[in-house]
Design an enzyme around this catalytic site. Sequence first.
Site, PDB file in Angstrom:
ATOM      1  N   GLY A  94       0.774  -1.285   0.087  1.00 19.34           N
ATOM      2  CA  GLY A  94       0.100   0.045   0.052  1.00 19.34           C
ATOM      3  C   GLY A  94       0.907   1.291   0.030  1.00 19.34           C
ATOM      4  N   GLN A  95       2.179   1.065  -0.374  1.00 19.73           N
ATOM      5  CA  GLN A  95       3.053   2.541  -0.460  1.00 19.73           C
ATOM      6  C   GLN A  95       2.346   3.428  -1.568  1.00 19.73           C
ATOM      7  OE1 GLN A  95       7.046   1.754  -1.385  1.00 19.73           O
ATOM      8  NE2 GLN A  95       7.371   3.960  -0.584  1.00 19.73           N
ATOM      9  N   HIS A 101       9.447   6.403   4.203  1.00 23.06           N
ATOM     10  CA  HIS A 101       9.006   6.853   5.412  1.00 23.06           C
ATOM     11  C   HIS A 101       8.386   5.832   6.289  1.00 23.06           C
ATOM     12  CE1 HIS A 101       5.861   6.577   2.148  1.00 23.06           C
ATOM     13  NE2 HIS A 101       5.093   6.373   3.173  1.00 23.06           N
TER      14      HIS A 101
HETATM   15  P1  AMP Z   1       2.079   5.392   2.176  1.00 26.61           P
HETATM   16  O1  AMP Z   1       0.863   4.942   1.793  1.00 26.61           O
HETATM   17  O2  AMP Z   1       2.454   4.465   3.093  1.00 26.61           O
HETATM   18  O3  AMP Z   1       3.020   5.771   1.205  1.00 26.61           O
HETATM   19  O4  AMP Z   1       2.025   6.865   3.036  1.00 26.61           O
HETATM   20  C1  AMP Z   1       1.842   8.056   2.377  1.00 26.61           C
HETATM   21  C2  AMP Z   1       1.123   9.140   3.437  1.00 26.61           C
HETATM   22  O5  AMP Z   1       1.667  10.406   2.992  1.00 26.61           O
HETATM   23  C3  AMP Z   1      -0.323   8.884   3.604  1.00 26.61           C
HETATM   24  O6  AMP Z   1      -0.471   8.508   4.874  1.00 26.61           O
HETATM   25  C4  AMP Z   1      -0.697  10.118   3.061  1.00 26.61           C
HETATM   26  O7  AMP Z   1      -1.772  10.560   4.103  1.00 26.61           O
HETATM   27  C5  AMP Z   1       0.543  11.192   3.430  1.00 26.61           C
HETATM   28  N1  AMP Z   1       0.697  12.340   2.748  1.00 26.61           N
HETATM   29  C6  AMP Z   1       0.360  12.515   1.472  1.00 26.61           C
HETATM   30  N2  AMP Z   1       0.587  13.768   1.092  1.00 26.61           N
HETATM   31  C7  AMP Z   1       0.959  14.356   2.239  1.00 26.61           C
HETATM   32  C8  AMP Z   1       1.268  15.854   2.473  1.00 26.61           C
HETATM   33  N3  AMP Z   1       1.437  16.996   1.747  1.00 26.61           N
HETATM   34  N4  AMP Z   1       1.480  16.009   3.761  1.00 26.61           N
HETATM   35  C9  AMP Z   1       1.770  15.156   4.671  1.00 26.61           C
HETATM   36  N5  AMP Z   1       1.277  13.853   4.562  1.00 26.61           N
HETATM   37  C10 AMP Z   1       1.172  13.605   3.322  1.00 26.61           C
END
Ligand code: AMP
Length: 115
Positions: A94-95, A101
């Site tokens: 689910g990335q 991160h």
């Molecule tokens: P993943 O799905 O593990 O790749 O996590 C990506 C995360 O980034 C998700 O939880 C999103 O809500 C978060 N995200 C996306 N855009 C932003 C942003 N501009 N600022 C902070 N978090 C974000």
Amino acid sequence: MSDCLFCKIAAGEIPSDKVFEDDCVLVFRDISPQAPTHLLAIHRKHYAAVHDIPPEEVATLMGRLTAALCISLRRVGLDKSGYRLVVNSGEIAGQTVPHLHIHVLGGRELAWPPG
Ligand code: AMP
Ligand code: ZN
């Protein structure tokens, strides 16, 4: 990496709600929190996943990220209440943002296994 959302956040080109930053790493609040407290910890340098970090850099980079997490956990009070750290790697996990991160989730009961 020029077209990466988290590289832009690290460079200050996109705003973020920061909890901690230094020359190597950044910890900021997730824009779409999945828990009352939801932080993201990133390196300034772009790597898509942990296995992409060159072996000779792993100890330093993951050490710096862990140190930033320790400070951030204390700042937001999760050191007292507990938390979960999650790293999604690849589509199967689910990335959605291909910049390594660590999610920090806390402030509610966290089901296990996560599904
Ligand atoms: P993943 O799905 O593990 O790749 O996590 C990506 C995360 O980034 C998700 O939880 C999103 O809500 C978060 N995200 C996306 N855009 C932003 C942003 N501009 N600022 C902070 N978090 C974000
Ligand atoms: Zn990036």
